[in-house]
Design a protein around this motif. Structure first.
Motif, mmCIF file in Angstrom:
data_model
loop_
_atom_site.group_PDB
_atom_site.id
_atom_site.type_symbol
_atom_site.label_atom_id
_atom_site.label_comp_id
_atom_site.label_asym_id
_atom_site.label_seq_id
_atom_site.Cartn_x
_atom_site.Cartn_y
_atom_site.Cartn_z
ATOM 1 N N PHE A 58 8.105 1.763 3.012
ATOM 2 C CA PHE A 58 6.798 1.529 2.653
ATOM 3 C C PHE A 58 6.065 1.787 4.171
ATOM 4 C CE2 PHE A 58 8.102 -1.913 -0.499
ATOM 5 C CZ PHE A 58 8.145 -1.038 -1.566
ATOM 6 N N GLY A 59 6.662 1.636 5.140
ATOM 7 C CA GLY A 59 6.047 1.941 6.278
ATOM 8 C C GLY A 59 5.705 3.230 6.401
ATOM 9 N N LEU A 60 6.248 4.345 6.006
ATOM 10 C CA LEU A 60 5.879 5.713 5.699
ATOM 11 C C LEU A 60 4.885 5.778 5.150
ATOM 12 C CD1 LEU A 60 7.811 8.071 7.110
ATOM 13 C CD2 LEU A 60 8.369 8.802 4.725
ATOM 14 N N LEU A 61 4.775 5.473 3.924
ATOM 15 C CA LEU A 61 3.626 5.552 2.913
ATOM 16 C C LEU A 61 2.355 4.811 3.666
ATOM 17 C CD1 LEU A 61 5.180 4.388 -0.309
ATOM 18 C CD2 LEU A 61 4.740 6.589 0.419
ATOM 19 N N LEU A 62 2.241 3.957 4.337
ATOM 20 C CA LEU A 62 1.188 3.568 5.230
ATOM 21 C C LEU A 62 0.668 4.691 5.876
ATOM 22 C CD1 LEU A 62 -0.419 1.035 5.731
ATOM 23 C CD2 LEU A 62 1.263 0.205 7.334
ATOM 24 N N ILE A 63 1.327 5.405 6.564
ATOM 25 C CA ILE A 63 0.871 6.462 7.466
ATOM 26 C C ILE A 63 -0.103 7.380 6.574
ATOM 27 C CG2 ILE A 63 1.472 8.794 8.752
ATOM 28 C CD1 ILE A 63 4.241 7.081 9.462
ATOM 29 N N SER A 64 0.037 7.570 5.314
ATOM 30 C CA SER A 64 -0.547 8.511 4.763
ATOM 31 C C SER A 64 -1.863 7.696 3.901
ATOM 32 C CB SER A 64 0.060 9.303 3.619
ATOM 33 O OG SER A 64 0.780 8.330 2.761
ATOM 34 N N ILE A 65 -1.556 6.333 3.843
ATOM 35 C CA ILE A 65 -2.484 5.407 2.970
ATOM 36 C C ILE A 65 -3.603 5.058 4.240
ATOM 37 C CG2 ILE A 65 -2.849 3.053 2.419
ATOM 38 C CD1 ILE A 65 -0.385 3.142 0.697
ATOM 39 N N TYR A 66 -3.370 5.077 5.302
ATOM 40 C CA TYR A 66 -4.373 4.758 6.504
ATOM 41 C C TYR A 66 -5.524 5.677 6.541
ATOM 42 C CZ TYR A 66 -6.233 2.710 10.545
ATOM 43 O OH TYR A 66 -7.143 2.050 11.419
ATOM 44 N N LEU A 100 3.703 -8.130 4.977
ATOM 45 C CA LEU A 100 3.046 -8.388 6.747
ATOM 46 C C LEU A 100 2.481 -7.208 7.234
ATOM 47 C CD1 LEU A 100 3.118 -10.447 9.197
ATOM 48 C CD2 LEU A 100 5.404 -9.183 9.756
ATOM 49 N N LEU A 101 3.337 -6.002 6.933
ATOM 50 C CA LEU A 101 3.122 -4.713 7.690
ATOM 51 C C LEU A 101 1.462 -4.225 7.289
ATOM 52 C CD1 LEU A 101 3.827 -2.512 9.412
ATOM 53 C CD2 LEU A 101 4.793 -1.420 7.199
ATOM 54 N N TYR A 102 1.316 -4.049 5.987
ATOM 55 C CA TYR A 102 0.067 -3.534 5.471
ATOM 56 C C TYR A 102 -1.071 -4.154 5.749
ATOM 57 C CZ TYR A 102 2.386 0.148 2.513
ATOM 58 O OH TYR A 102 3.029 1.377 2.176
ATOM 59 N N SER A 103 -0.980 -5.855 5.608
ATOM 60 C CA SER A 103 -2.301 -6.504 5.846
ATOM 61 C C SER A 103 -2.463 -6.434 7.482
ATOM 62 C CB SER A 103 -1.825 -7.842 5.705
ATOM 63 O OG SER A 103 -2.938 -8.654 5.864
ATOM 64 N N MET A 104 -1.350 -6.324 8.235
ATOM 65 C CA MET A 104 -1.757 -6.365 9.640
ATOM 66 C C MET A 104 -2.470 -5.050 10.029
ATOM 67 S SD MET A 104 0.935 -8.410 11.967
ATOM 68 C CE MET A 104 0.684 -8.526 13.338
ATOM 69 N N THR A 105 -2.064 -3.911 9.420
ATOM 70 C CA THR A 105 -2.588 -2.622 9.687
ATOM 71 C C THR A 105 -3.953 -2.305 9.152
ATOM 72 O OG1 THR A 105 -0.329 -2.040 9.415
ATOM 73 C CG2 THR A 105 -1.945 -0.393 9.762
ATOM 74 N N LEU A 106 -4.134 -2.967 8.040
ATOM 75 C CA LEU A 106 -5.209 -2.392 7.217
ATOM 76 C C LEU A 106 -6.344 -3.398 7.282
ATOM 77 C CD1 LEU A 106 -3.702 -1.015 4.028
ATOM 78 C CD2 LEU A 106 -4.678 0.360 5.843
#
Lengths: 278, 364
Positions: free
Chosen positions: A120-128, A212-218
């Protein structure tokens, strides 16, 4: 063959269960007792196995002084909305994959499932950057949409395998009775698919709730923060570490999921096993 | 009530052609049964008539109106499915009224029609129950009721009794026969059970490998089958076939256990003769004009006794149906005779060359 009813077997199994159970339940146990200990007792060098002087002060503090209620509400909104979105999308996608034959059906399904294979962390890189260009950074809508990646592939597959088992004759009978395709889906198929639908909803709700990850980042503004980052930033930051408060708040944060499972576990089990045993 | 006309109907699934040109007319109020081995296309044909699958080629008309592209509900057809296909989450009453509700029939009228049909089928006390609370026979009645309520022009039945146990099947068969008399609606019935077909149908269509082998009344099919396939398919136990050897003088042919005289001047060279078990009899060995063999096995059914006779010089067994309790000794040598009027002669291509024409038996 190994005799499962012999005394040796029972002892071996018992020990194995204890061993696994320790790792599963000890952290939970520690969470509960720590939340009930006073600060003095909590920071002793040699920890006590059970609270000597149980107190609810951490709970009271978490509710009255912190922003726990706000974080909980935010989480409820984002998790609820994304779970609803995932369930609706998975319903139509799963039904289409299960009951219609068209060009590209299997590649599309495989493509969708393959999303589950990336961290999921990898996907976040493109979602951001996607969210950035859509001006959806630091919005609840942006978070809700990105939560789809957690559960949509598996949810679609779960509903697909359930729908594949719905007898074709049932659908044919409704067609012969004069129902349109959508009508059949809405009045015949969905009503008989409540257990897997509840399962999929709970499953995707849980994923977003635990994020935790997505919410913290986005999410940047404190007012939109969800429970995971909210707890972390309130109780365990650079300047202080309020373990008692963190434990009490965590316990309350996991309550909605636990309660939902308690009420809906009957559906959940039916839904999970529906694919395996008819 | 309606007349159904099929002409040149073909159906392919991908590269496989399942129906290879079906021509058939079902008259107004007629009860037609489709029979044939599994995979012969009988259920596919029924689905095409219902409108569940698209016709690849050919034309279908109901009362003279072309219905190839008319959706199922607009054809005035109701279908009873093999698995009943009742909607599990709806009550019996809602199941029966579903089609009417979709058609926008007023609530009061739906209730009246559902109740009327339920009364006839004796399920009126179960209208509020869910299908899972009903027995197999009751579910079958609901499935039929769901079709009746729509007052269709044509009823379609897809092996409706195959999921019931034997005694219930007989009961429901009688029920369907009575329904046919009462409603007088055109009915098409798919079955692999030839007793159902023989007892219910006005007309039987024998299908094989996507083609119609023969269409006719049950007795016409039984008495004058047009080919070996129909001869073997209709009748139980099935017809005995005996391969003919090289022709001798004056139409005499050798068969296992003796020889037979086949009428001369047939359209093609005869290859086989067929005699039904009920037309064979066991006779003393010393009787002239009989075949010779050994009784290998017997089956006692009470009302009938089946004797399996292995003919001299052959591996094949003939089934002989003897009426009543019959003390046939196993392993006894015996003669087998038949009424020449009851024999059928088939050519090498399976076509019937002669039915009910004398085939005389010669002494062994």
């Amino acid at each position: 063959m190994f005799d499962l009813s012999s005394t040796t077997a029972k002892v071996v199994f018992g020990l194995a269960l204890l061993f696994i159970g320790f790792f599963l339940f000890f952290p939970l146990y520690w969470l509960v007792i720590s939340s009930l200990k006073g600060n003095a007792e909590l920071y002793q060098i040699i920890p006590t196995p059970a609270p000597v002087m149980p107190t609810l002060e951490h709970f009271a503090n978490a509710i009255t002084r912190g922003k726990l209620p706000m974080y909980l509400t935010n989480s409820l909104i984002t998790s609820g909305a994304s779970a609803l979105l995932v369930t609706v999308l998975a319903l139509y996608a799963g039904y289409s994959f299960a009951k219609y034959r068209y060009f590209g059906r299997q590649p599309v399904m495989l493509f969708m499932l393959s999303a589950q294979m990336f961290p999921f962390g990898l996907l976040l890189i493109s979602i951001y950057p996607m969210m950035s260009s859509l001006n959806l950074l630091d919005t609840q809508l942006g978070l809700i949409l990105s939560y789809i990646v957690f559960a949509l592939p598996v949810s679609t597959y779960m509903l697909y395998s359930y729908f594949a088992q719905v007898p074709d004759e049932l659908i044919d009978a409704a067609r012969a009775d004069g129902a349109s395709d959508l009508r059949i889906f809405h009045t015949i198929v969905i009503p008989i698919s409540i257990p897997p639908i509840v399962t999929v909803f709970l499953y995707s709700f849980m994923w977003s709730w635990n994020d935790l990850l997505y919410s913290m980042t986005l999410i940047v503004s404190d007012s939109k923060r969800t429970i995971g980052p909210g707890l972390l930033l309130t109780y365990l930051n650079e300047v202080n570490s309020d373990w008692g408060g963190a434990m009490a708040a965590s316990l309350m944060a996991s309550a909605p999921i636990v309660i939902a499972f308690m009420f809906l576990q009957r559906f959940f089990i039916q839904g999970v096993t529906a694919g395996a045993v008819k | 009530m309606a007349k159904l006309e099929l002409s040149g109907i073909r159906k392919s699934f991908g590269a496989t052609e399942v129906l290879k040109g079906i021509d058939l007319t079902v008259e107004h109020g007629e009860f037609v049964a489709f029979v044939g081995p599994s995979g012969c296309g009988k259920s596919t044909l029924l689905r095409l008539i219902c409108g569940l699958d698209e016709i690849t080629a050919g034309q279908m008309a109901i009362d003279g109106e072309l219905v190839n592209d008319v959706p199922p509900a607009k054809r005035g057809i109701a279908m009873v499915f093999q698995s009943y296909a009742l909607y599990p989450h709806m009550s019996v009453g809602d199941n029966m009224g579903y089609a009417l509700r979709l058609a926008g029939t007023p609530r009061e009228e739906i209730r009246a029609r559902v109740e009327k049909a339920a009364k006839v089928l004796r399920i009126d006390s179960y209208l509020d129950r869910k299908p899972r609370q009903l027995s197999g026979g009751q579910r079958q009645r609901v499935a039929i009721g769901r079709a009746i309520v729509r007052e269709p022009r044509i009823f379609l039945f897809d092996e409706p009794l195959s999921n019931l146990d034997a005694s219930l099947r007989v009961e429901m068969r009688i029920e369907i026969a009575r329904m046919k008399d009462r409603l007088g609606t055109t009915m098409v019935y798919v079955t692999h059970d030839q007793i159902e077909a023989m007892t219910l149908a006005d007309k039987i269509v024998v299908l094989n490998a996507g083609r119609v082998e023969q269409v006719g009344s049950p007795l016409a099919l039984y008495n004058t089958p047009q080919n070996r396939f129909v001869a073997g398919f209709i009748g139980s136990p099935r017809m005995n076939f005996m391969r003919l050897g090289a022709p001798g003088q004056g139409g005499r042919y050798a068969v296992a256990g003796g020889s037979v005289l086949v009428p001369q001047g047939l359209a093609a060279t005869p290859a086989e003769i067929g005699v039904r078990p009920e037309h064979l009899e066991l006779v003393p060995l010393d009787r002239p004009h009989a075949l010779e063999g050994v009784v290998t096995m017997t089956e006692h059914l009470g009302s009938d006794t089946y004797a399996y006779v292995t003919l001299e010089g052959s591996e094949d067994m003939l089934v002989v149906r003897l009426s009543g309790e019959n003390a046939v000794r196993r392993n006894a040598r015996t003669g087998v005779a038949f009424d020449p009027e009851m024999a059928h002669v088939f050519g090498a291509d399976g076509r019937t060359l002669a039915s009910a024409r004398p085939v005389a038996l010669e002494a062994a």
